[in-house]
Design a protein around this motif. Sequence first.
Motif, PDB file in Angstrom:
ATOM      1  N   SER A  65       0.836  -1.194   0.000  1.00 23.47           N
ATOM      2  CA  SER A  65       0.000   0.000   0.000  1.00 23.47           C
ATOM      3  C   SER A  65       0.876   1.252   0.000  1.00 23.47           C
ATOM      4  N   ASP A  66       0.263   2.394  -0.307  1.00 19.54           N
ATOM      5  CA  ASP A  66       1.023   3.650  -0.286  1.00 19.54           C
ATOM      6  C   ASP A  66       1.659   3.868   1.074  1.00 19.54           C
ATOM      7  N   ARG A  67       2.796   4.540   1.045  1.00 19.10           N
ATOM      8  CA  ARG A  67       3.561   4.794   2.274  1.00 19.10           C
ATOM      9  C   ARG A  67       3.927   6.274   2.335  1.00 19.10           C
ATOM     10  N   PRO A  68       2.939   7.145   2.531  1.00 23.06           N
ATOM     11  CA  PRO A  68       3.255   8.579   2.593  1.00 23.06           C
ATOM     12  C   PRO A  68       4.177   8.868   3.773  1.00 23.06           C
ATOM     13  N   PRO A  69       5.077   9.842   3.618  1.00 19.72           N
ATOM     14  CA  PRO A  69       6.059  10.090   4.670  1.00 19.72           C
ATOM     15  C   PRO A  69       5.542  10.937   5.831  1.00 19.72           C
ATOM     16  N   GLU A  70       4.378  11.567   5.676  1.00 22.32           N
ATOM     17  CA  GLU A  70       3.902  12.477   6.730  1.00 22.32           C
ATOM     18  C   GLU A  70       3.238  11.698   7.873  1.00 22.32           C
ATOM     19  N   MET A  71       3.624  12.028   9.091  1.00 18.25           N
ATOM     20  CA  MET A  71       3.094  11.366  10.279  1.00 18.25           C
ATOM     21  C   MET A  71       1.579  11.508  10.392  1.00 18.25           C
ATOM     22  N   SER A  72       1.028  12.610   9.896  1.00 14.46           N
ATOM     23  CA  SER A  72      -0.407  12.885  10.048  1.00 14.46           C
ATOM     24  C   SER A  72      -1.285  11.866   9.338  1.00 14.46           C
ATOM     25  N   ASN A  73      -0.719  11.055   8.460  1.00 16.33           N
ATOM     26  CA  ASN A  73      -1.507  10.053   7.738  1.00 16.33           C
ATOM     27  C   ASN A  73      -1.816   8.816   8.579  1.00 16.33           C
ATOM     28  N   TYR A  74      -1.178   8.696   9.737  1.00 19.37           N
ATOM     29  CA  TYR A  74      -1.226   7.433  10.460  1.00 19.37           C
ATOM     30  C   TYR A  74      -1.850   7.591  11.846  1.00 19.37           C
ATOM     31  N   SER A  75      -2.869   6.816  12.089  1.00 18.01           N
ATOM     32  CA  SER A  75      -3.465   6.715  13.420  1.00 18.01           C
ATOM     33  C   SER A  75      -4.265   5.438  13.471  1.00 18.01           C
ATOM     34  N   MET A  76      -4.523   4.946  14.678  1.00 17.24           N
ATOM     35  CA  MET A  76      -5.270   3.700  14.806  1.00 17.24           C
ATOM     36  C   MET A  76      -6.713   3.878  14.354  1.00 17.24           C
ATOM     37  N   THR A  77      -7.297   5.033  14.614  1.00 18.80           N
ATOM     38  CA  THR A  77      -8.670   5.254  14.156  1.00 18.80           C
ATOM     39  C   THR A  77      -8.745   5.272  12.633  1.00 18.80           C
ATOM     40  N   THR A  78      -7.719   5.843  11.984  1.00 17.46           N
ATOM     41  CA  THR A  78      -7.678   5.835  10.521  1.00 17.46           C
ATOM     42  C   THR A  78      -7.546   4.414   9.989  1.00 17.46           C
ATOM     43  N   PHE A  79      -6.731   3.598  10.643  1.00 15.95           N
ATOM     44  CA  PHE A  79      -6.609   2.201  10.225  1.00 15.95           C
ATOM     45  C   PHE A  79      -7.967   1.499  10.315  1.00 15.95           C
ATOM     46  N   GLY A  80      -8.720   1.766  11.391  1.00 15.08           N
ATOM     47  CA  GLY A  80     -10.044   1.169  11.508  1.00 15.08           C
ATOM     48  C   GLY A  80     -10.968   1.592  10.385  1.00 15.08           C
ATOM     49  N   ARG A  81     -10.900   2.867   9.998  1.00 19.12           N
ATOM     50  CA  ARG A  81     -11.744   3.344   8.903  1.00 19.12           C
ATOM     51  C   ARG A  81     -11.322   2.748   7.562  1.00 19.12           C
ATOM     52  N   GLN A  82     -10.046   2.427   7.417  1.00 22.86           N
ATOM     53  CA  GLN A  82      -9.596   1.792   6.179  1.00 22.86           C
ATOM     54  C   GLN A  82     -10.205   0.404   6.012  1.00 22.86           C
ATOM     55  N   VAL A  83     -10.413  -0.298   7.117  1.00 22.25           N
ATOM     56  CA  VAL A  83     -11.058  -1.606   7.050  1.00 22.25           C
ATOM     57  C   VAL A  83     -12.498  -1.460   6.553  1.00 22.25           C
ATOM     58  N   ILE A  84     -13.222  -0.492   7.099  1.00 14.88           N
ATOM     59  CA  ILE A  84     -14.592  -0.248   6.632  1.00 14.88           C
ATOM     60  C   ILE A  84     -14.572   0.223   5.176  1.00 14.88           C
ATOM     61  N   GLY A  85     -13.537   0.982   4.799  1.00 16.71           N
ATOM     62  CA  GLY A  85     -13.391   1.395   3.412  1.00 16.71           C
ATOM     63  C   GLY A  85     -13.248   0.201   2.476  1.00 16.71           C
ATOM     64  N   LEU A  86     -12.545  -0.841   2.916  1.00 12.31           N
ATOM     65  CA  LEU A  86     -12.443  -2.058   2.113  1.00 12.31           C
ATOM     66  C   LEU A  86     -13.813  -2.701   1.929  1.00 12.31           C
ATOM     67  N   LEU A  87     -14.590  -2.803   3.012  1.00 14.66           N
ATOM     68  CA  LEU A  87     -15.935  -3.380   2.898  1.00 14.66           C
ATOM     69  C   LEU A  87     -16.795  -2.564   1.939  1.00 14.66           C
ATOM     70  N   ASP A  88     -16.680  -1.244   2.016  1.00 11.76           N
ATOM     71  CA  ASP A  88     -17.424  -0.393   1.073  1.00 11.76           C
ATOM     72  C   ASP A  88     -16.988  -0.678  -0.363  1.00 11.76           C
ATOM     73  N   HIS A  89     -15.684  -0.805  -0.564  1.00 14.33           N
ATOM     74  CA  HIS A  89     -15.154  -1.006  -1.915  1.00 14.33           C
ATOM     75  C   HIS A  89     -15.653  -2.311  -2.529  1.00 14.33           C
ATOM     76  N   VAL A  90     -15.686  -3.377  -1.739  1.00 12.34           N
ATOM     77  CA  VAL A  90     -16.124  -4.675  -2.284  1.00 12.34           C
ATOM     78  C   VAL A  90     -17.627  -4.877  -2.096  1.00 12.34           C
ATOM     79  N   GLU A  91     -18.319  -3.822  -1.608  1.00 10.06           N
ATOM     80  CA  GLU A  91     -19.781  -3.795  -1.498  1.00 10.06           C
ATOM     81  C   GLU A  91     -20.301  -4.929  -0.617  1.00 10.06           C
TER      82      GLU A  91
END
Length: 292
Positions: A65-91
């Motif tokens: 996956s993308d690896r942006p260098p800025e610290m602001s891209n990373y948090s545990m809550t964001t990781f949780g939303r990425q999982v829901i984003g996967l479910l949205d993507h595969v419907e």
Amino acid sequence: MDPTTRHFDFEGHRLVYDEYGSGPRVVVLLPGLLFSRKMHRPLAETLAERGHRVFCLDLLGHGDSDRPPEMSNYSMTTFGRQVIGLLDHVELKQAVIGGTSLGANAALEAAVASPGRVRGLLVEMPVLDNALLGCALAFTPLLVGLTFGAPVARVFGRAARLTPRTGSLLPDMMLDWVSQDPKPSASVLQGLFFGRAAPPSEERRALDQPTLVIGHYRDPVHPFSDSDMLVRELSNARLVQASSVLELRLTPERLTGEIVKFVERCFKPKPRAASGRRRTPAAARRGSHSSS
């Protein structure tokens, strides 16, 4: 079993996932800190052979996956939303969400953010309240090394990328881990240090999904007391003790069997509540007398 590799866009970043198997019973598996989605390939293959559709996701800053260098891209809550984003993507409406270490905490975050989307939780080695000192001792030197020792880390990374993979899970996992560019990896650690590590206790106690927690002793970063505490906090959880952090990687048969049974229970139809009020024995007897 060769997976199908795809990707999707999440808030302007590319996230990569592998898909195994097919069918309506879906499982999402998340790797540990700075490891790739390949960490869970053996488990995904076993679940797919049992009729499940399995997605192994590289969270942002991990694997391919993308690896942006800025610290602001990373948090545990964001990781949780990425999982829901996967479910949205595969419907998909629901899935069993599972993960190891960071992946376990991200699964908890996904359940807190969208509880109706999570059919069950598989939580291996959560990092919660009792892990603070162990994490500080383990990850502070790592963060210093990745930040100030970046030139040396890049040399080792280039060598690791040129090293042929063995096909064995543990050596290949470590080679992939060393191969990464140190700057985004340091940013992942910084983002986690400055954010919350997991949902707080009051949010965890509100979760009622079926949950299988796997914990083990002799690991200050993943103390068994955190696994035990989580099981006591959740209303529908069960604890399985692993012999070590390596059991699911080296001798996985026992734990894989527990996981397969748990996932299958999560997808069993829930018993329907009886309609109407139950008649008491006395009322039943009165009814039989009046009809005679």
